[in-house]
Design a protein around this motif. Sequence first.
Motif, PDB file in Angstrom:
ATOM      1  N   LYS A   1     -28.405  35.787  10.499  1.00  0.00           N
ATOM      2  CA  LYS A   1     -28.998  35.368   9.238  1.00  0.00           C
ATOM      3  C   LYS A   1     -28.896  33.763   9.022  1.00  0.00           C
ATOM      4  N   ILE A   2     -27.689  33.411   9.292  1.00  0.00           N
ATOM      5  CA  ILE A   2     -27.273  31.861   9.211  1.00  0.00           C
ATOM      6  C   ILE A   2     -28.075  31.171  10.164  1.00  0.00           C
ATOM      7  N   GLU A   3     -28.079  31.432  11.445  1.00  0.00           N
ATOM      8  CA  GLU A   3     -28.712  30.966  12.713  1.00  0.00           C
ATOM      9  C   GLU A   3     -30.275  30.721  12.246  1.00  0.00           C
ATOM     10  N   LYS A   4     -30.690  32.115  11.795  1.00  0.00           N
ATOM     11  CA  LYS A   4     -32.052  31.962  11.426  1.00  0.00           C
ATOM     12  C   LYS A   4     -32.669  31.011  10.509  1.00  0.00           C
ATOM     13  N   ALA A   5     -31.348  30.708   9.395  1.00  0.00           N
ATOM     14  CA  ALA A   5     -31.974  29.965   8.352  1.00  0.00           C
ATOM     15  C   ALA A   5     -31.818  28.453   8.627  1.00  0.00           C
ATOM     16  N   VAL A   6     -30.774  28.271   9.568  1.00  0.00           N
ATOM     17  CA  VAL A   6     -30.484  26.713   9.831  1.00  0.00           C
ATOM     18  C   VAL A   6     -31.536  26.428  11.359  1.00  0.00           C
ATOM     19  N   ASN A   7     -32.278  27.181  11.781  1.00  0.00           N
ATOM     20  CA  ASN A   7     -32.832  27.087  12.968  1.00  0.00           C
ATOM     21  C   ASN A   7     -33.610  25.786  13.135  1.00  0.00           C
ATOM     22  N   HIS A   8     -34.409  25.571  12.263  1.00  0.00           N
ATOM     23  CA  HIS A   8     -35.294  24.255  12.148  1.00  0.00           C
ATOM     24  C   HIS A   8     -34.594  23.102  11.789  1.00  0.00           C
ATOM     25  N   PHE A   9     -32.894  23.245  11.454  1.00  0.00           N
ATOM     26  CA  PHE A   9     -32.464  21.974  10.984  1.00  0.00           C
ATOM     27  C   PHE A   9     -31.025  21.965  12.010  1.00  0.00           C
ATOM     28  N   GLN A  10     -31.192  22.580  13.051  1.00  0.00           N
ATOM     29  CA  GLN A  10     -29.927  22.198  13.856  1.00  0.00           C
ATOM     30  C   GLN A  10     -29.576  20.869  14.242  1.00  0.00           C
ATOM     31  N   ASN A  11     -30.524  19.952  14.401  1.00  0.00           N
ATOM     32  CA  ASN A  11     -30.625  18.466  14.694  1.00  0.00           C
ATOM     33  C   ASN A  11     -29.618  17.724  13.591  1.00  0.00           C
ATOM     34  N   ILE A  12     -29.645  18.267  12.409  1.00  0.00           N
ATOM     35  CA  ILE A  12     -29.008  17.495  11.322  1.00  0.00           C
ATOM     36  C   ILE A  12     -27.708  18.328  10.763  1.00  0.00           C
ATOM     37  N   THR A  13     -27.446  19.544  11.312  1.00  0.00           N
ATOM     38  CA  THR A  13     -26.379  20.471  10.929  1.00  0.00           C
ATOM     39  C   THR A  13     -25.099  20.420  12.044  1.00  0.00           C
TER      40      THR A  13
ATOM     41  N   ALA B   1     -31.527  27.792   3.284  1.00  0.00           N
ATOM     42  CA  ALA B   1     -32.760  27.399   4.100  1.00  0.00           C
ATOM     43  C   ALA B   1     -33.464  26.471   3.003  1.00  0.00           C
ATOM     44  N   ARG B   2     -33.696  27.015   1.874  1.00  0.00           N
ATOM     45  CA  ARG B   2     -34.449  26.042   0.947  1.00  0.00           C
ATOM     46  C   ARG B   2     -33.641  24.723   0.588  1.00  0.00           C
ATOM     47  N   GLN B   3     -32.435  24.811   0.486  1.00  0.00           N
ATOM     48  CA  GLN B   3     -31.511  23.649   0.517  1.00  0.00           C
ATOM     49  C   GLN B   3     -31.754  22.440   1.496  1.00  0.00           C
ATOM     50  N   LEU B   4     -31.685  22.994   2.655  1.00  0.00           N
ATOM     51  CA  LEU B   4     -31.792  22.375   3.814  1.00  0.00           C
ATOM     52  C   LEU B   4     -33.247  21.639   3.855  1.00  0.00           C
ATOM     53  N   ARG B   5     -34.285  22.264   3.300  1.00  0.00           N
ATOM     54  CA  ARG B   5     -35.567  21.941   3.467  1.00  0.00           C
ATOM     55  C   ARG B   5     -35.797  20.885   2.525  1.00  0.00           C
ATOM     56  N   LYS B   6     -35.165  21.048   1.246  1.00  0.00           N
ATOM     57  CA  LYS B   6     -35.187  19.963   0.355  1.00  0.00           C
ATOM     58  C   LYS B   6     -34.365  18.550   0.901  1.00  0.00           C
ATOM     59  N   TYR B   7     -33.395  18.806   1.347  1.00  0.00           N
ATOM     60  CA  TYR B   7     -32.530  17.794   1.941  1.00  0.00           C
ATOM     61  C   TYR B   7     -33.331  17.012   2.983  1.00  0.00           C
ATOM     62  N   LYS B   8     -34.042  17.669   4.150  1.00  0.00           N
ATOM     63  CA  LYS B   8     -34.632  16.964   4.965  1.00  0.00           C
ATOM     64  C   LYS B   8     -35.791  16.283   4.285  1.00  0.00           C
TER      65      LYS B   8
ATOM     66  N   ILE C   1     -24.068  20.501   1.978  1.00  0.00           N
ATOM     67  CA  ILE C   1     -24.955  21.385   1.342  1.00  0.00           C
ATOM     68  C   ILE C   1     -24.400  22.507   0.999  1.00  0.00           C
ATOM     69  N   ARG C   2     -24.394  23.175  -0.240  1.00  0.00           N
ATOM     70  CA  ARG C   2     -23.739  24.721  -0.556  1.00  0.00           C
ATOM     71  C   ARG C   2     -24.650  25.269  -1.231  1.00  0.00           C
TER      72      ARG C   2
ATOM     73  N   TYR D   1     -22.201  20.963   6.576  1.00  0.00           N
ATOM     74  CA  TYR D   1     -21.902  19.689   6.850  1.00  0.00           C
ATOM     75  C   TYR D   1     -22.921  18.972   7.600  1.00  0.00           C
ATOM     76  N   ALA D   2     -23.776  18.164   7.010  1.00  0.00           N
ATOM     77  CA  ALA D   2     -24.850  17.819   7.457  1.00  0.00           C
ATOM     78  C   ALA D   2     -24.889  16.165   7.698  1.00  0.00           C
TER      79      ALA D   2
END
Length: 217
Positions: free
Chosen positions: A23-35, A88-95, A67-68, A61-62
């Motif tokens: 689940k977590i890998e899927k959530a951060v899949n598009h944000f691994q470059n900043i994670t 995933a929504r938090q990461l999207r907002k951050y990016k 991000i929590r 930690y990005a």
Amino acid sequence: MKLVIHGKNIEITDAIREYVQQKIEKAVNHFQNITNEVDVHLSVARNPRINPKQAAEVTIYANGNVIRAEESSENLYASIDLVADKIARQLRKYKERRNGKKTHAEPTLEGIVPEEIVTDLIGDRTPELPGEVVRTKYFAMPPMTITEALEQLQLVGHDFYMFRNAETGEINVIYERNHGGYGVIQPRNGNNHTNGNSKNGKVAHTANIATPEKNYR
């Protein structure tokens, strides 16, 4: 990407570990470059007064930012699903916010208006500390502006955030006010221009903070 899974009052079985990773890998899949690292904390409350009882907390930690997200339910797997969607929504907002900074000038804070100075935070109450420290966290605290601290507060999902003020070098706390907006607590010293006196030389300051883009609660 480093993934760390912790458990409190629960055994982290292979099935749970595999589900979290999926689940977590899927959530951060598009944000691994900043994670850089993902910390997952699963817990089950033993206190019958706490409901829902099964909680999942994810801290990412990005690139120096934290991000929590946290969710609870009556089912641990459901809590993991909920927190994965939320992070995933938090990461999207951050990016989006980070990309926006590259193309637009950084918004400025408007109207940092000091309110009445509080010289006694305790009054006639007797301070009580918890009988047991149940968890300790350590975070890097690089200097940042109030604008950056406000962004961090929104990313971690807490109602307060402690930071080192880049302008003064002092430790400040930014928090969400009950009556709307945000406040900043600062130590008082001889260089602060404040009204009123304090016996111990320190005083809490509060401020209304707003950005041109959004009106806060």
